[in-house]
Design a protein around this motif. Structure first.
Motif, short mmCIF file in Angstrom:
data_model
loop_
_atom_site.label_atom_id
_atom_site.label_comp_id
_atom_site.label_asym_id
_atom_site.label_seq_id
_atom_site.Cartn_x
_atom_site.Cartn_y
_atom_site.Cartn_z
N GLY A 97 0.84 16.99 82.31
CA GLY A 97 0.94 16.70 80.90
C GLY A 97 -0.34 16.21 80.26
N LYS A 98 -1.08 15.34 80.94
CA LYS A 98 -2.31 14.81 80.35
C LYS A 98 -3.34 15.92 80.12
N ILE A 99 -3.50 16.79 81.11
CA ILE A 99 -4.47 17.88 80.98
C ILE A 99 -4.07 18.81 79.84
N ILE A 100 -2.79 19.15 79.77
CA ILE A 100 -2.32 20.07 78.74
C ILE A 100 -2.47 19.45 77.36
N ASP A 101 -2.16 18.16 77.23
CA ASP A 101 -2.30 17.51 75.93
C ASP A 101 -3.76 17.45 75.49
N VAL A 102 -4.66 17.15 76.42
CA VAL A 102 -6.09 17.12 76.10
C VAL A 102 -6.56 18.52 75.69
N ALA A 103 -6.12 19.54 76.43
CA ALA A 103 -6.53 20.91 76.13
C ALA A 103 -5.97 21.38 74.79
N LYS A 104 -4.73 21.01 74.48
CA LYS A 104 -4.14 21.39 73.18
C LYS A 104 -4.96 20.82 72.03
N TYR A 105 -5.31 19.55 72.15
CA TYR A 105 -6.07 18.89 71.09
C TYR A 105 -7.46 19.51 70.95
N ALA A 106 -8.13 19.72 72.10
CA ALA A 106 -9.48 20.28 72.07
C ALA A 106 -9.46 21.69 71.48
N ALA A 107 -8.48 22.50 71.87
CA ALA A 107 -8.38 23.87 71.35
C ALA A 107 -8.18 23.85 69.84
N ALA A 118 1.32 24.98 83.35
CA ALA A 118 1.86 23.70 83.81
C ALA A 118 2.02 23.68 85.32
N THR A 119 1.55 22.61 85.92
CA THR A 119 1.69 22.45 87.37
C THR A 119 2.82 21.50 87.73
N ASN A 120 3.47 20.90 86.74
CA ASN A 120 4.67 20.11 87.00
C ASN A 120 5.57 20.18 85.77
N LEU A 121 6.77 19.68 85.91
CA LEU A 121 7.77 19.74 84.83
C LEU A 121 8.17 18.34 84.40
N ALA A 122 7.20 17.47 84.19
CA ALA A 122 7.49 16.07 83.95
C ALA A 122 8.07 15.78 82.58
N HIS A 123 7.74 16.60 81.57
CA HIS A 123 8.27 16.34 80.22
C HIS A 123 8.13 17.58 79.36
N ASP A 124 8.63 17.49 78.12
CA ASP A 124 8.70 18.66 77.24
C ASP A 124 7.43 18.90 76.44
N GLY A 125 6.34 18.20 76.73
CA GLY A 125 5.11 18.35 75.97
C GLY A 125 4.34 19.61 76.27
N LEU A 126 4.72 20.35 77.30
CA LEU A 126 3.91 21.51 77.71
C LEU A 126 3.93 22.62 76.67
N THR A 132 -0.02 14.05 72.96
CA THR A 132 0.14 12.60 73.10
C THR A 132 -1.04 12.09 73.90
N LEU A 133 -1.88 11.28 73.25
CA LEU A 133 -3.14 10.85 73.85
C LEU A 133 -3.30 9.34 73.71
N ASP A 134 -3.87 8.72 74.72
CA ASP A 134 -4.16 7.29 74.67
C ASP A 134 -5.34 7.04 73.74
N ASN A 135 -5.25 5.95 72.98
CA ASN A 135 -6.35 5.56 72.11
C ASN A 135 -6.54 4.05 72.15
N ASP A 136 -7.41 3.54 71.31
CA ASP A 136 -7.71 2.11 71.35
C ASP A 136 -6.51 1.24 70.97
N ASN A 137 -5.57 1.81 70.26
CA ASN A 137 -4.39 1.05 69.83
C ASN A 137 -3.17 1.30 70.72
N GLY A 138 -3.37 2.00 71.82
CA GLY A 138 -2.27 2.29 72.73
C GLY A 138 -2.12 3.77 72.98
N ARG A 139 -1.25 4.40 72.21
CA ARG A 139 -0.99 5.83 72.39
C ARG A 139 -0.61 6.45 71.06
N GLY A 140 -1.16 7.63 70.79
CA GLY A 140 -0.88 8.30 69.53
C GLY A 140 -0.42 9.72 69.72
#
Length: 354
Positions: A97-107, A118-126, A132-140
């Motif tokens: 999920g983290k890699i896919i979210d980073v790649a979605k934002y960068a793209a 996706a290499t796992n099925l941990a959640h529906d964000g794929l 969903t990315l971590d930031n200075d205020n927590g997560r956005g």
């Protein structure tokens, strides 16, 4: 009479099967996503390296970018690296999920289509229109285009830690509670509801909830993967996360904010939250079914299963509405006091144990 229709943002292709990863290059060429093979592929520094070794020979025109974490800074850095390199056909997020979210934002930032592998099925964000990315205020949560293609290799998924699959099960099942919250808001506050988005999310959850198979079955993993993809598309249809984010997700966010070093995987927390939310709305039989299915797949149904005390769970439920201001769920509707939450939990625990 004119025929009125609407266009639904969705992937050009969804490939869910054993061995799908081996055909990635051919799929991208056949679907005219990347005939040249000029791809920017984001991977993790751990398992991603093994996948790079596996695919490098069949994707000779690709450049590989290691992503260190799931922060907004990493996503911006990836976009900058891609922009300054050369012209690519697409960005590929190869990982969890983290890699896919980073790649979605960068793209989205560089204006390229994004392929989710996706290499796992941990959640529906794929397949969702959200990063969903971590930031200075927590997560956005950041709006992004839906992936142009989704590839899920069941052989790779089975090789991931089983807890990731369990997390995906909890996330998928929670859709049923999320849609119930949406319908409640429609009745009480007049919030508009998209019937197609609601139907897609609910049926995705029902398919997983009522499937007789288990984590080791390809048939079950296929239904789970399809359910997570459909949930992502339902969010694109609705224009936000409403079909798959309700009281259960507010409780999940409360766990993350109140106990950041102890929080469990997303799907485990929302699964528990969904069962409790169903109980709160008086659907005790459904709450019992949720608990039975969650237990069968090895997911928690009580806070102690996650390492939390009853007091900590009560605090999380009480705090939960603050995590999504403006969202109306069963928690906002009931507006329970601390003692009422405690009594409701005692009744819930008694009900699912009986």
């Amino acid at each position: 009479m004119p025929v009125l229709t609407r266009l639904i943002p969705s992937p050009v292709v969804v490939d869910i099967r054993a061995g799908a990863l081996d055909d990635l290059a051919g799929l991208l060429a056949d679907q005219r996503i990347s005939g040249s093979g000029n791809l920017a592929i984001a991977i993790s520094g751990g398992s991603g390296q093994a996948l790079r070794e596996r695919l490098a020979s069949v994707l000779p025109g690709a450049d590989w970018y290691e992503v260190c974490d799931g922060t907004i800074d990493s996503a911006v850095q990836l976009a900058d690296d891609i922009k300054g390199k050369r012209r690519y056909d697409a960005v590929v997020g190869l990982g969890g999920g983290k890699i896919i979210d980073v790649a979605k934002y960068a793209a989205a930032r560089v204006g390229l289509p994004m392929v989710a592998v996706a290499t796992n099925l941990a959640h529906d964000g794929l397949c969702s229109p959200v990063s969903t990315l971590d930031n200075d205020n927590g997560r956005g949560s950041y709006g992004v285009p839906t992936p142009i293609a989704v590839v899920i290799d069941l052989d790779v998924v089975r090789g991931a830690p089983v807890r990731y699959i369990r997390s995906g099960i909890g996330d998928a099942i929670s859709n049923i509670s999320c849609v119930a919250d949406w319908e409640l808001s429609h009745r009480v506050t007049g919030e508009s509801i998209d019937g197609l988005a609601a139907a897609m999310a609910r049926q995705a959850g029902e398919a997983v909830l009522r499937h007789p198979g288990g984590i080791g079955d390809d048939a079950f993993l296929t239904v789970l993967a399809e359910g997570l993809v459909l949930t992502g598309i339902s969010m694109s249809v609705a224009g936000d996360s409403r079909p798959a984010s309700g009281a259960c997700h507010e409780i999940n966010h409360a766990f993350d904010l109140l106990y950041p070093r102890r929080s469990a995987p997303h799907g485990e927390q929302v699964g528990l939250g969904a069962a409790f939310a169903m109980h709160l709305r008086g659907a005790h039989d459904e709450a019992g079914l949720f608990a039975t299915v969650l237990r069968r797949h090895g997911l928690p149904v009580l806070p102690e299963d996650l390492g939390f005390t009853i007091d900590e769970f009560v605090r999380a439920v009480e705090y939960a509405p603050q995590t999504r201001p403006g969202r109306f769920t069963i928690l906002e509707h009931l507006d329970l006091t601390t003692d009422q939450i405690r009594d409701a939990y005692a009744d819930y625990a008694k009900t699912i144990r009986s």
